[in-house]
Design an enzyme around this catalytic site. Structure first.
Site, PDB file in Angstrom:
ATOM      1  N   HIS A 155       0.824  -1.217   0.000  1.00  0.00           N
ATOM      2  CA  HIS A 155       0.000   0.000   0.000  1.00  0.00           C
ATOM      3  C   HIS A 155       0.852   1.258   0.000  1.00  0.00           C
ATOM      4  CE1 HIS A 155      -3.267  -2.767   1.175  1.00  0.00           C
ATOM      5  NE2 HIS A 155      -2.362  -3.274   1.980  1.00  0.00           N
ATOM      6  N   SER A 276      15.426  21.505 -17.201  1.00  0.00           N
ATOM      7  CA  SER A 276      14.231  22.313 -17.441  1.00  0.00           C
ATOM      8  C   SER A 276      14.637  23.586 -18.171  1.00  0.00           C
ATOM      9  CB  SER A 276      13.586  22.653 -16.098  1.00  0.00           C
ATOM     10  OG  SER A 276      12.809  23.835 -16.223  1.00  0.00           O
ATOM     11  N   LYS A 282      16.753  21.783 -12.152  1.00  0.00           N
ATOM     12  CA  LYS A 282      16.020  20.539 -12.408  1.00  0.00           C
ATOM     13  C   LYS A 282      16.847  19.461 -13.094  1.00  0.00           C
ATOM     14  CE  LYS A 282      12.300  19.606 -11.785  1.00  0.00           C
ATOM     15  NZ  LYS A 282      10.932  19.892 -12.141  1.00  0.00           N
TER      16      LYS A 282
END
Ligand code: ARG
Length: 462
Positions: A155, A276, A282
């Site tokens: 989960h 980016s 990034k």
């Protein structure tokens, strides 16, 4: 002028000509088309249907066309509907009447089915090779980081500690089953429709077994209607490709998560990352995302062919011309995805300390503390309850199980003794799972040996 011009008074309209053409797609099957024609011509000569001289002229002419195509010196005529007509038309232009005899006892219906089966076999083999390469790379990373512990999840919540090698080998097994599916798709394609002619067979004394074996097929398709009508072998290829893309998508999802600041489990190499245009800091896992995204189009290719085939009456229908584009796309896409995933996995940097730091959070020892009590005679359900209390205590104090004192443990059960602290060591916890297929290092070592044997066996099947 179309090859069927005898029955027609008008040529096709330019739009319908283009709409009906498959040449832009099926020109990729030129080598299969030429191989099929050479086998057909040789068989026609052996059966006395055409002369040996004609068969030799056909073979020589086809070899010349193949050489020209491969040298980029062949100009395809946009007026040709498909690769079969393009090659046959050019052959006849080059060698005259012998070329016009090639289509004796043959139809484009058995011809296209033959070409497509040969093509599917070749693409399956190529995908199997790329699949094997990716599995090798995953095994290498598993070996290089054999003992690294990370949290196992259920989960998406911390569950129990597992070895990174165990985690990576799970993908190797999945990909191993994909290899089996690709091999099964290759086998499904491995029968020859050639000689089924348009739909019903032919009055010429064709030897279908001879053409099947000359083309490397296991034998001829036993029913001429089935031979020209079905494309289930492409569904097999598309299904195998789809499942494998789904596996790659799951792997890439983890790669993406693991390379976030929140996880920090891995760093992708620059070659498999992008920046980016606006944010200078990034480093994005674009290629993992692309692989994840491309699974959608491959599953789409499978759905498209399923729908095309639905409710088609026997035998050949032009709908079947829609079969190749998706299959080629799926094979190309999966091949690129295997290649990209292999490069990405082989060049990523693993951060064992970040994995261990996370494994220390979330009470991963809880099951083993309960097992400790159960092994001392407490019913497991009751032990589960006791450890639940200890976890709650930790939650309230904001600490982990290994921060608790022996007195804390004994306050919940007198069965706890000083050795409980040893039970809290994550590496030891992982290692204790020695059942077959478990994450204990002895079990993973056995698993690794089985994986290596499977890789060697699969390499021999290429
Ligand atoms: N281009 C066709 C295809 O891809 C070849 C077979 C055409 N046969 C026919 N009878 N129109 O399916």
């Amino acid at each position: 002028m179309a090859l069927w011009s005898g029955r027609f008074e008008e040529g096709a309209d330019a739009f319908t000509q283009r709409f009906g053409a498959s040449l832009p797609v099926d020109r990729k099957l030129y080598a299969q088309d030429i191989a099929g024609s050479k086998a057909h011509a040789a068989m026609l000569a052996a059966q006395g249907v055409i002369s040996d001289e004609d068969a030799q002229a056909i073979t020589k002419g086809l070899d010349g066309i193949q050489a020209d195509i491969e040298a980029g010196a062949f100009s395809f005529d946009v007026n040709d509907e498909d690769i079969h007509m393009a090659i046959e038309g050019e052959l006849t232009r080059r060698i005259g009447t012998a070329g016009a005899r090639l289509h004796t006892g043959r139809s484009r219906n058995d011809q296209v089915a033959t070409d497509t089966r040969l093509y599917a076999k070749a693409r399956c083999a190529q995908l199997m090779e790329a699949n094997l390469e990716l599995r090798h790379v995953l095994v290498q990373q598993a070996q290089a980081h054999f003992d690294v512990v990370l949290p196992g999840y259920t989960h998406m919540q911390h569950a129990q500690p597992v070895l990174l090698s165990h985690h990576l080998l799970a993908y190797v097994w999945m990909l191993g089953r994909d290899f089996e599916r690709l091999a099964a798709a290759r086998d499904a394609a491995d029968v020859s429709p050639l000689g089924a002619a348009a739909l019903a067979g032919t009055t010429y004394p064709l030897d279908r077994h001879a053409t099947a074996s000359a083309l490397g097929f296991s034998g001829p398709v036993p029913n001429s209607l089935d031979a020209v009508s079905d494309r289930d072998f492409l569904l097999d290829l598309l299904y195998a490709a789809s499942v494998s893309c789904i596996h790659l998508s799951r792997l890439c999802e983890e790669v993406i998560l693991w390379s976030t600041a929140e996880f920090g489990f891995i760093t992708l190499s620059d070659a498999y990352s992008t920046g980016s245009s606006i944010m200078p800091q990034k480093k994005n896992p674009d290629f993992a995302e692309l692989i994840r995204g491309k699974s959608g189009r491959v599953v789409g290719d499978l759905m498209a062919l399923l729908m095309t085939l639905k409710a088609l009456p026997l035998a050949y229908n032009k709908d079947l011309q829609e079969d190749k584009e998706g299959a080629i796309d799926a094979a190309d896409t999966l091949h690129d995805c295997y290649r990209c995933a292999a490069g990405m996995v082989s060049t990523m940097t693993v951060h064992p300390e970040a994995m261990m730091a996370q494994a220390k959070k979330g009470y991963l020892a809880a099951t083993d503390v309960a097992d400790y009590l159960a092994k001392k005679g407490m019913p497991f359900r009751q032990a589960h309850e006791v450890v639940g209390h200890l976890v709650l205590l930790c939650d309230k104090r904001g600490c982990d199980l290994d921060d608790l004192s022996l007195a804390d443990f004994q306050a919940e059960s007198s069965l706890f003794e000083a050795d409980i602290t040893e039970q809290l060591d994550l590496r030891r916890i992982a290692d204790a799972r020695t059942t077959f297929g478990g994450t204990g290092s002895s079990a993973v070592r056995e698993q690794m040996a089985a994986v290596e044997a499977a890789l060697a066996a699969d390499a021999a099947r290429l």
